[in-house]
Design a protein around this motif. Structure first.
Motif, mmCIF file in Angstrom:
data_model
loop_
_atom_site.group_PDB
_atom_site.id
_atom_site.type_symbol
_atom_site.label_atom_id
_atom_site.label_comp_id
_atom_site.label_asym_id
_atom_site.label_seq_id
_atom_site.Cartn_x
_atom_site.Cartn_y
_atom_site.Cartn_z
ATOM 1 N N LEU A 1 0.833 -1.205 0.000
ATOM 2 C CA LEU A 1 0.000 0.000 0.000
ATOM 3 C C LEU A 1 0.868 1.257 0.000
ATOM 4 O O LEU A 1 0.593 2.226 -0.712
ATOM 5 C CB LEU A 1 -0.920 0.015 1.221
ATOM 6 N N ARG A 2 1.909 1.243 0.796
ATOM 7 C CA ARG A 2 2.834 2.382 0.865
ATOM 8 C C ARG A 2 3.488 2.610 -0.491
ATOM 9 O O ARG A 2 3.580 3.746 -0.968
ATOM 10 C CB ARG A 2 3.895 2.112 1.942
ATOM 11 N N SER A 3 3.909 1.526 -1.140
ATOM 12 C CA SER A 3 4.530 1.640 -2.465
ATOM 13 C C SER A 3 3.557 2.186 -3.500
ATOM 14 O O SER A 3 3.927 3.004 -4.347
ATOM 15 C CB SER A 3 5.060 0.285 -2.930
ATOM 16 N N GLN A 4 2.303 1.738 -3.429
ATOM 17 C CA GLN A 4 1.286 2.236 -4.361
ATOM 18 C C GLN A 4 1.048 3.725 -4.158
ATOM 19 O O GLN A 4 0.946 4.485 -5.122
ATOM 20 C CB GLN A 4 -0.027 1.469 -4.181
ATOM 21 N N ALA A 5 0.950 4.156 -2.912
ATOM 22 C CA ALA A 5 0.728 5.575 -2.622
ATOM 23 C C ALA A 5 1.909 6.422 -3.088
ATOM 24 O O ALA A 5 1.731 7.491 -3.681
ATOM 25 C CB ALA A 5 0.485 5.778 -1.129
ATOM 26 N N ALA A 6 3.125 5.930 -2.858
ATOM 27 C CA ALA A 6 4.321 6.649 -3.301
ATOM 28 C C ALA A 6 4.350 6.727 -4.832
ATOM 29 O O ALA A 6 4.717 7.759 -5.403
ATOM 30 C CB ALA A 6 5.584 5.968 -2.773
ATOM 31 N N GLY A 7 3.948 5.659 -5.486
ATOM 32 C CA GLY A 7 3.898 5.643 -6.946
ATOM 33 C C GLY A 7 2.897 6.643 -7.485
ATOM 34 O O GLY A 7 3.148 7.310 -8.499
ATOM 35 N N MET A 8 1.757 6.757 -6.825
ATOM 36 C CA MET A 8 0.753 7.739 -7.256
ATOM 37 C C MET A 8 1.294 9.161 -7.115
ATOM 38 O O MET A 8 1.060 10.005 -7.984
ATOM 39 C CB MET A 8 -0.545 7.573 -6.468
ATOM 40 N N MET A 9 2.046 9.429 -6.053
ATOM 41 C CA MET A 9 2.649 10.756 -5.881
ATOM 42 C C MET A 9 3.667 11.025 -6.985
ATOM 43 O O MET A 9 3.731 12.127 -7.513
ATOM 44 C CB MET A 9 3.354 10.866 -4.528
ATOM 45 N N ALA A 10 4.430 10.010 -7.341
ATOM 46 C CA ALA A 10 5.446 10.174 -8.382
ATOM 47 C C ALA A 10 4.809 10.491 -9.735
ATOM 48 O O ALA A 10 5.421 11.148 -10.578
ATOM 49 C CB ALA A 10 6.309 8.924 -8.471
ATOM 50 N N MET A 11 3.568 10.040 -9.940
ATOM 51 C CA MET A 11 2.880 10.291 -11.211
ATOM 52 C C MET A 11 2.170 11.648 -11.228
ATOM 53 O O MET A 11 1.709 12.095 -12.278
ATOM 54 C CB MET A 11 1.863 9.179 -11.482
ATOM 55 N N ALA A 12 2.081 12.309 -10.127
ATOM 56 C CA ALA A 12 1.347 13.578 -10.030
ATOM 57 C C ALA A 12 1.811 14.624 -11.044
ATOM 58 O O ALA A 12 0.970 15.306 -11.636
ATOM 59 C CB ALA A 12 1.414 14.124 -8.611
#
Length: 195
Positions: free
Chosen positions: A117-128
Motif C-alpha cells: 500500500l505504501r509503495s502504491q501511494a508513493a507511486g501515485m505521488m510520483a505520477m502527479a
C-alpha cells in the motif's frame, strides 16, 4: 475502536504558538520552532513565516462581528485580503510513526500488505507531475513536490515545504489568478524535501 486500529489507547495532543507583530511594517512573524501541533507517537507539524496586512484583516474581522456589520461582509473581507501578502512560509511535518500506523490500519481492514500500500501511494505521488502537466502548473515545482511527498511516504522523515518568494505574494492576486503558470518554483522560492 478507531484509535485501537491505529495502535493508540489514547491521543496526547499538544501545541504551541508564538507570533510577533511589528506595527510599523504591519508585519506578523510566526517564529520558527515555536509554532507547532504534536500528536505523541504520531507526528509534529511546525509552521513559521512572515506576512503583512494583519491590521486590515483584524479590522475587517472586528467589523464583521460588530452589531452594525455591513450587509456584504464578503466585499469587506476581500478588501482586507487585498492587503495580505506572504513574505515567507515554511511547513514541516515530522513523522513519528503515524504513517506506518495509518498504512497498517488500512491494510488490516483491506487485507492488503502495508508495504505494498505504501509503495502504491508513493507511486501515485510520483505520477502527479504527469497529471498536472496540462493544468499550467510549473513542472519543476510539481516534480519537486511529488518527489518529496513520494519520499516521505516511502521513508518518512521530515517533510519540509518552503515558500520564499522574490517579492511578497499578494493573496488577492493569487486567488484571482486564472493562469497558474506565473507561479514557478523560482518565483515562489519553492522547495520541498524529506530529510
Amino acid at each position: 475502536a478507531q484509535l485501537a486500529l491505529l495502535g493508540y489507547e489514547k491521543l496526547e495532543l499538544s501545541g504551541q504558538g508564538e507570533q510577533a507583530y511589528d506595527p510599523d511594517k504591519d508585519m506578523v512573524t510566526i517564529a520558527k520552532g515555536k509554532n507547532f501541533w504534536k500528536l505523541e507517537d504520531g507526528f509534529r507539524v511546525d509552521f513559521s513565516g512572515q506576512y503583512e496586512g494583519a491590521s486590515a484583516m483584524a479590522a475587517a474581522q472586528a467589523k464583521a462581528t460588530a452589531a452594525d456589520a455591513p450587509a456584504d461582509p464578503g466585499s469587506m473581507m476581500q478588501d482586507a485580503m487585498d492587503k495580505l501578502a506572504i513574505h515567507n512560509f515554511q511547513l514541516a511535518i515530522d513523522d513519528d510513526g503515524f504513517l506506518a500506523r495509518g498504512f497498517n490500519a488500512y491494510a488490516a481492514q483491506s487485507g492488503e500488505d502495508p508495504q505494498q500500500l505504501r509503495s502504491q501511494a508513493a507511486g501515485m505521488m510520483a505520477m502527479a507531475p504527469m497529471m498536472a502537466g496540462g493544468s499550467g502548473i510549473d513542472m519543476e515545482l510539481a516534480s519537486e513536490l511529488a518527489t518529496a511527498l513520494s519520499s516521505f511516504i516511502t521513508d518518512p522523515k521530515t517533510l519540509t515545504i518552503t515558500l520564499a518568494p522574490a517579492k511578497p505574494l499578494r493573496l488577492a492576486e493569487f486567488s484571482e489568478m486564472d493562469d497558474p503558470s506565473a507561479l514557478t518554483k523560482t518565483a515562489l522560492g519553492f522547495t520541498a524535501k524529506n530529510e
